[in-house]
Every structure is written in structure tokens, then in C-alpha cells.
Design an enzyme around this catalytic site. Structure first.
Site, PDB file in Angstrom:
ATOM      1  N   ASP A 153      40.401  83.439 -45.721  1.00 38.27           N
ATOM      2  CA  ASP A 153      40.820  84.153 -47.063  1.00 38.27           C
ATOM      3  C   ASP A 153      42.113  84.840 -47.000  1.00 38.27           C
ATOM      4  OD1 ASP A 153      41.021  85.077 -49.651  1.00 38.27           O
ATOM      5  OD2 ASP A 153      38.959  85.910 -49.696  1.00 38.27           O
ATOM      6  N   ASP A 355      47.477  82.795 -53.219  1.00 38.03           N
ATOM      7  CA  ASP A 355      46.259  83.373 -52.739  1.00 38.03           C
ATOM      8  C   ASP A 355      45.555  81.682 -52.226  1.00 38.03           C
ATOM      9  OD1 ASP A 355      43.560  84.471 -52.247  1.00 38.03           O
ATOM     10  OD2 ASP A 355      43.111  83.945 -54.315  1.00 38.03           O
TER      11      ASP A 355
END
Length: 477
Positions: A153, A355
Site C-alpha cells: 500500500d 494510490d
């Protein structure tokens, strides 16, 4: 006379077309640039029986890990009944929860943080993010090493895994839960250490003490959480890439949507993130390619090994200063070779970021409206279908084998132009409901987010030391 005039008119039209490209009906420009993708519709619906195709980059590069879709053919987690793939509606619901959390964190609305008591109690929610967690890598942790499947992430900093003993609750995971007492290289971190003091910026919650040992706690926007001891341990990426004394969270109280995986690999910009902790080796540089379907693997590569010479870089924008995120400056979008009429302030006012965990790219309302209208105009030969959740531009492609769609490209500051892969434009629910994989934000002030559907097959390079992000095509091969 009339026939002569008609011939002259035809010649005039041909000349105009040669000069201007007649883009409304043309498939390519005068310079030979193809303006459309033709996609086999079957590729949008990978079969669970499809063989796993491994990325040669991940197989042949010493500092590379295979990236697999969490619920895909290539994932070691798919045989676990507990990791049943969520349906599309749930994926999009979780995606919106993640986006809300990101935008809330960026807008600094969550400024009042409740101070954590000196216990292992659940920390106050502060807007840390999590979603459906699509992509997974395997990392060896401990001595002897135990392979752990971790969601990676770019919007998170602290790496953590589940640990024995589970003081309150642990969610179900595929591999045995890590037992620190069986590792000779594990040790806890003192609550008086600088690393413990750094937890506030890495997790949004200050570290606390339990018998002089540092306790971390992180809660995500969807109410998932992990609480446990801050520790140091040996991390093994590959046989030639081993790191001693990496700070990570050893979680003894964990709950949420991580089912199947052991934890999370934080690739953000804080000093406790994995790229920051390995900076002397990799200089905060890493790259990845997200596979085009769940029956392929991509790669997560640390350092400069194998990075394409064709990478186009854009500076990390200032919109994300003081956060984990990697900011971008979007300056234009083109559809089928035509630049959309979007005022620069539409992008510059709220800013943008990239992201790895957001699924669907979010755009400012005016930008999304322009993209939607242009895309629909170039898809007018296909019947429309009802929208689903956040996706409102959908088509009924029943009975077709292929679909021809306009190419979509993003222009970023610094001159980087990124053409999305053929799988980066559509999100398929079923043949009668294939949707444009973009959504509009609810507010002009919310940041745009370049999501992971649009990143598929691209080589995405994060150069933390150089303050830039780069893109190149065909990144998984």
C-alpha cells in the site's frame, strides 16, 4: 456542370480530412497514431481455471517480488474459503470508504485526535486508509524466515503482521500466524525510543507503553484495525536482499478486511515506511506493475533494477506534503486523441495523488463530466446500460466478441503523458454492464486520485529521493 462541382467538393473534403485528420470517424491520425483500443471482451472476465502467467521481470530481477491479485488464479490465498472474493458492489463500497478517508486526511478535517491511553486499547480513528486491498506480495520475516503474504500500500507507512499470541482477536489468515518467540532475530522496541515517538506521523496515533515496550495502534477508515508491539525483525525479500532490524508492528489484536493475508507492507513516505527504512540500499526507489488480470502476476521491484529507459517522470506535488501520499499534478486528459476542454484550475485547486489501493480513479466533477461526455460520444455505436454504484457510464455489450474504445491519456506536469493500457479504461460487471472505470468526486475541493485500474500494465516508478513519480508502458513483461 453539376458533376464537375461534385467532384470538386469531394476533392475539397478529402483535402480537409488529410489536413485535420477527420477525427470523428478516423481510427488513426495522419502520423499513424492509433486513437482506439480493440479489446477482446473475454479478457475482461478471466476464468478461475486460467493458468497463472508469471511476470518475467519478477522472475529474473533479484530485488523483485511477484505481485498477485489477492483473489486471483496466481494467489496462494485463493484456496482458502475465508478469502472468497467480494462481489463488485462490495469492492466499490470499500473503495469509496478508502477514498473518503484519503480525502478527509488531505483536507485536514480530522485534526482533533484523541490521545491514546497507555494500554493496548483500540486507538482513536484518525483517517488512516484501507480498502479492498487488491494486490499482494510475499515477504520472508524472521529467523528462520516465515513467508508472509502482505497487501502492499503506497498510502500507508507502518508495515505490520498478525502475531501470536492473539490477546483479543485475530482474523483468519491462510498461513500460520507469526510467532515471535520462534524467531531468533525478533526483539521489541522500547517505548522511550525515537522509533516509538515516530508512530504518531506513521499511524496518526502516538505510541504508548506496556512494561516499557512500545505499543502501536492503527485504525483504518473502514474500521479495520491492528494493535500490538512495535518491534524489529529480519526481512527477506529475496536470497540476496535481506535486511536486519526493520521496524514493524507485531499485531496481537487485529480485525477487519485483511482476511487471508498476514498483514500490510507500508510503501508510503514516512520514515517508518519500508522504502525509508531501506533507503541506504534502494535510495527510496521502487517500482511496480499491476497485472492486467487476476491470472497474471506483476512485480514489485526495489531499487533501480530493470527500470525502463522509456519512463516519463513527473514531480511529486506539494498537495501531499506531510502525508504518506505521492502527489501528482494533472494538467490535461485526452480521449481518442482529443484534449478535453478542462480549465487548469479544475485540477490545480484540489490537487491529485496516485494510490495503489484505490480501485477506481476519481476526478473533479467538471473533469469527470468532460471525460464522460467525450467517451460516450465515441462509444455511441454501443447500447447504454444502467449504472452501478459509483459508476454511471455503462454499456450493454451482449453478444459481442470485441469492443473498440477510444484511448485515454493523462498529461502530468513536467511533460509526462501517460496513455492508459487497454484494460485501464473499463470495469466489467457482466457482458450487459461494462462501465467506464472513472467516477466523479462529490465536491470540487476533493483531490483527484489516480487509481489501480488505470495503473494496470504500466510500470509505475516511485523515486522518493528524487521527488518524482514515473510511468512507462508494458511494465509487467
Amino acid at each position: 456542370m453539376n458533376s464537375t462541382r461534385n467532384v470538386l467538393n469531394i476533392i475539397l473534403i478529402l483535402c480537409v480530412c488529410l489536413s485535420w485528420g477527420c477525427t470523428d470517424g478516423a481510427q488513426k491520425r495522419e502520423n499513424g497514431e492509433i486513437l482506439t483500443h480493440t479489446i477482446e471482451l473475454s479478457s475482461l472476465f478471466p476464468s478461475s481455471s486460467s493458468p497463472c502467467v508469471l511476470s518475467t521481470r519478477a522472475s529474473n530481477t533479484k530485488s523483485s517480488l511477484h505481485v498477485t491479485h489477492r483473489h486471483g488464479t496466481c494467489s496462494s490465498l485463493t484456496s482458502d474459503k475465508a478469502t472468497t472474493s467480494p462481489d463488485h458492489a462490495e469492492i466499490l463500497r470499500l473503495d469509496q470508504a478508502r477514498v473518503n478517508s484519503i480525502q478527509s486526511k488531505l483536507s485536514k478535517k480530522l485534526t482533533d485526535r484523541v490521545r491514546q491511553s497507555k494500554s493496548t486499547a483500540l486507538p482513536a480513528k484518525d483517517g488512516s486508509i484501507f480498502g479492498s486491498g487488491n494486490y499482494v506480495v510475499s515477504v520472508g520475516i524472521g529467523t528462520p524466515k516465515r513467508d508472509q503474504s502482505l497487501i502492499f500500500d503506497t498510502g500507508s507507512d507502518l508495515t505490520w503482521i498478525q502475531c501470536e499470541p492473539c490477546v483479543q482477536t485475530c482474523y483468519s489468515q491462510k498461513a500460520p500466524i507469526f510467532n515471535p518467540s520462534s524467531s531468533s532475530s525478533y526483539y521489541n522496541v522500547s517505548c522511550s525510543s525515537a522509533a516509538c515517538s515516530s508512530l504518531s506521523s506513521a499511524t496518526g496515533n502516538s505510541g504508548s507503553c506496556s512494561a516499557s515496550t512500545c505499543v502501536y495502534g492503527i485504525q483504518y477508515g473502514d474500521q479495520s484495525f491492528s494493535v500490538g508491539f512495535l518491534a524489529k525483525e529480519k526481512f527477506t525479500l529475496t536470497s540476496s536482499n535481506v535486511f536486519d532490524g526493520v521496524y514493524f508492528g507485531c499485531g496481537e489484536n487485529n480485525q477487519g478486511l485483511f482476511t487471508g493475508v498476514a498483514g500490510l507492507l507500508g510503501l508510503g513516505r514516512d520514515k517508518l515506511s519500508f522504502p525509508s527504512q531501506t533507503a541506504t540500499t534502494y535510495n527510496k526507489i521502487f517500482s511496480y506493475c499491476l497485472p492486467s488480470s487476476s491470472s497474471y502476476t506483476g512485480h514489485l521491484t526495489f531499487g533501480t533494477a530493470g527500470i525502463s529507459r522509456s519512463v516519463k517522470f513527473t514531480p511529486i506535488s506539494t498537495i501531499t506534503e506531510g502525508t504518506s501520499f505521492y502527489g501528482l499534478d494533472i494538467v490535461a486528459i485526452t480521449v481518442g486523441g482529443q484534449k478535453l476542454a478542462i480549465a487548469p484550475a479544475v485540477f490545480s485547486t484540489p490537487g491529485a495523488l496516485i494510490d495503489s489501493g484505490t480501485v477506481i480513479t476519481r476526478l473533479p466533477p467538471k473533469a469527470y463530466a468532460a471525460l464522460k461526455d467525450a467517451f460516450k460520444a465515441k462509444m455511441s455505436q454501443y447500447p447504454s446500460a444502467s449504472g452501478v454504484s459509483i459508476l454511471d457510464t455503462c454499456f450493454d455489450l451482449s453478444g459481442l466478441k470485441t469492443v473498440t474504445i477510444p484511448k485515454v491519456a493523462f498529461s502530468f506536469s513536467g511533460g509526462a503523458v501517460v496513455e492508459l493500457g487497454s484494460t485501464g479504461v473499463l470495469y466489467a460487471f457482466k457482458m450487459s454492464q461494462v462501465c467506464l472505470a472513472f467516477a466523479g468526486n462529490s465536491d470540487d475541493t476533493n483531490a483527484a486520485i489516480f487509481g489501480n485500474v488505470q495503473q494496470q500494465t504500466l510500470e509505475v516508478v516511485y523515486d522518493g529521493a528524487g521527488g518524482r513519480v514515473g510511468f512507462a508502458p508494458n511494465g509487467c513483461s
